[in-house]
Design an enzyme around this catalytic site. Structure first.
Site, PDB file in Angstrom:
ATOM      1  N   HIS A  77       0.702  -0.969  -0.045  1.00  0.00           N
ATOM      2  CA  HIS A  77       0.269   0.077   0.037  1.00  0.00           C
ATOM      3  C   HIS A  77       0.992   0.676   0.377  1.00  0.00           C
ATOM      4  O   HIS A  77       0.160   2.232  -0.886  1.00  0.00           O
ATOM      5  CB  HIS A  77      -0.990   0.171   1.178  1.00  0.00           C
ATOM      6  CG  HIS A  77      -1.863   1.421   1.105  1.00  0.00           C
ATOM      7  ND1 HIS A  77      -2.987   0.981   0.363  1.00  0.00           N
ATOM      8  CD2 HIS A  77      -2.286   1.953   2.595  1.00  0.00           C
ATOM      9  CE1 HIS A  77      -3.569   2.644   0.827  1.00  0.00           C
ATOM     10  NE2 HIS A  77      -3.151   2.588   1.689  1.00  0.00           N
ATOM     11  N   GLN A  79       4.250   1.537  -1.507  1.00  0.00           N
ATOM     12  CA  GLN A  79       4.290   1.676  -2.661  1.00  0.00           C
ATOM     13  C   GLN A  79       3.724   2.081  -3.966  1.00  0.00           C
ATOM     14  O   GLN A  79       4.164   2.963  -3.952  1.00  0.00           O
ATOM     15  CB  GLN A  79       4.708   0.652  -3.136  1.00  0.00           C
ATOM     16  CG  GLN A  79       6.071  -0.211  -2.159  1.00  0.00           C
ATOM     17  CD  GLN A  79       7.597   0.622  -1.579  1.00  0.00           C
ATOM     18  OE1 GLN A  79       7.714   1.224  -2.343  1.00  0.00           O
ATOM     19  NE2 GLN A  79       7.494   1.076  -0.237  1.00  0.00           N
ATOM     20  N   HIS A  81       1.016   3.618  -2.692  1.00  0.00           N
ATOM     21  CA  HIS A  81       1.267   5.875  -2.786  1.00  0.00           C
ATOM     22  C   HIS A  81       2.201   5.892  -3.267  1.00  0.00           C
ATOM     23  O   HIS A  81       2.015   7.168  -3.543  1.00  0.00           O
ATOM     24  CB  HIS A  81       1.323   5.347  -1.201  1.00  0.00           C
ATOM     25  CG  HIS A  81      -0.383   5.802  -0.350  1.00  0.00           C
ATOM     26  ND1 HIS A  81      -1.887   7.139  -0.636  1.00  0.00           N
ATOM     27  CD2 HIS A  81      -1.224   4.954   0.257  1.00  0.00           C
ATOM     28  CE1 HIS A  81      -2.800   6.666  -0.121  1.00  0.00           C
ATOM     29  NE2 HIS A  81      -2.434   5.689   0.550  1.00  0.00           N
TER      30      HIS A  81
END
Length: 104
Positions: A77, A79, A81
């Protein structure tokens, strides 16, 4: 649960999320013709991306030093973002260019 193993992940999520938001605000400011404000938002977005990259680099260093990083959904998650923040920053720069051209 070992909260410390998630510290870099949540830092990346936070810094990258803030960066993406600042890029969106830069686009809005450029659309309204306030290019000084848009530039300020872009600078803040870049700073957030740099902070997220620093945390990512810490994880890469840890892994390269023989200390595997736990791959969790939170890591993925984070990475995601960061990737979206980078894309939004690049798009914001392009939108600024286009809005400046339109106003000429």
């Amino acid at each position: 649960m070992d909260e410390m193993k998630y510290l870099n992940d949540f830092s990346i999520i936070s810094f990258a999320g803030d960066s993406k938001s600042k890029s969106m605000l830069a686009i809005k400011a450029a659309r309204e013709g306030d290019f000084d404000k848009a530039e300020a938002y872009l600078k803040a977005a870049e700073e957030g991306m740099n902070l997220a990259h620093e945390k990512q680099f810490e994880m890469l260093q840890q892994e390269s030093n023989g200390n595997p990083v736990d791959l969790t959904i939170v890591t993925v998650h984070g990475q995601d973002h960061l990737t979206m923040a980078i894309m939004m920053y690049d798009l914001a720069k392009e939108f600024m260019y286009l809005y400046k051209e339109i106003r000429k």
